[in-house]
Design an enzyme around this catalytic site. Structure first.
Site, PDB file in Angstrom:
ATOM      1  N   TYR A  26       0.794  -1.229   0.000  1.00 32.36           N
ATOM      2  CA  TYR A  26       0.000   0.000   0.000  1.00 32.36           C
ATOM      3  C   TYR A  26       0.829   1.283   0.000  1.00 32.36           C
ATOM      4  CZ  TYR A  26      -3.638  -3.339   1.097  1.00 32.36           C
ATOM      5  OH  TYR A  26      -4.490  -4.409   1.051  1.00 32.36           O
ATOM      6  N   HIS A 103      -8.801   1.544  -5.682  1.00 28.93           N
ATOM      7  CA  HIS A 103      -7.982   0.611  -4.895  1.00 28.93           C
ATOM      8  C   HIS A 103      -6.529   1.009  -5.075  1.00 28.93           C
ATOM      9  CE1 HIS A 103     -11.388  -1.908  -4.032  1.00 28.93           C
ATOM     10  NE2 HIS A 103     -11.741  -1.751  -5.290  1.00 28.93           N
TER      11      HIS A 103
END
Length: 146
Positions: A26, A103
């Site tokens: 991430y 996302h």
């Protein structure tokens, strides 16, 4: 372009841990970085922002219900609810505004269960795998739709 109604930025479970949770997946940016980026981009295109992150599905659904008639569009990273929540998908049709699904990671290059989204069929666009820059892209796309 300018809308008198803000956009709603929604981030689902575990996104409050951005910057510390699996930075190899991430990245190092935090949720505060995401919100600042969205606010900056939205200001550039003449939009305001209301932001919410929650780990509680009912809280997110309540926020979506409350937003009906008060927002011009939604940018949402539903996190794990992407793949599991029919209830969230049902709620997202209530405001009757365009939705962009975001996302940070490329969910299609990850585990098989992440390849299905209950949100994508409702979305005017889906952005995955662009890091937090995907939020910038989402706001800019949403601005063309509202």
């Amino acid at each position: 372009m300018s809308s008198s109604l803000p956009i709603l930025l929604l981030n689902g479970p575990n996104l409050n841990m951005l910057g510390t949770r699996q930075p190899e997946v991430y990245g190092a940016d935090t949720l505060d970085d995401v919100v600042r980026l969205v606010e900056r981009t939205a200001a550039e295109v003449g939009l305001g922002v209301r932001a919410l992150q929650t780990n509680h599905e009912g809280e997110m659904i309540d926020a979506i219900h409350s937003a009906r008639g008060e927002i011009s569009g939604i940018v949402i990273n539903p996190g794990g609810w992407t793949h599991t929540s029919v209830a969230l998908a049902d709620a997202l049709v209530i405001p009757e505004v365009p939705i962009i699904e975001v996302h940070i990671s490329n969910v299609h290059a990850r585990e098989e269960f992440r390849h299905h989204s209950y949100i994508s069929p409702l979305a005017a666009g889906v952005i995955a795998g662009c890091g937090i820059a995907g939020y910038d892209f989402a706001v800019r796309r949403l601005a063309t739709l509202v």
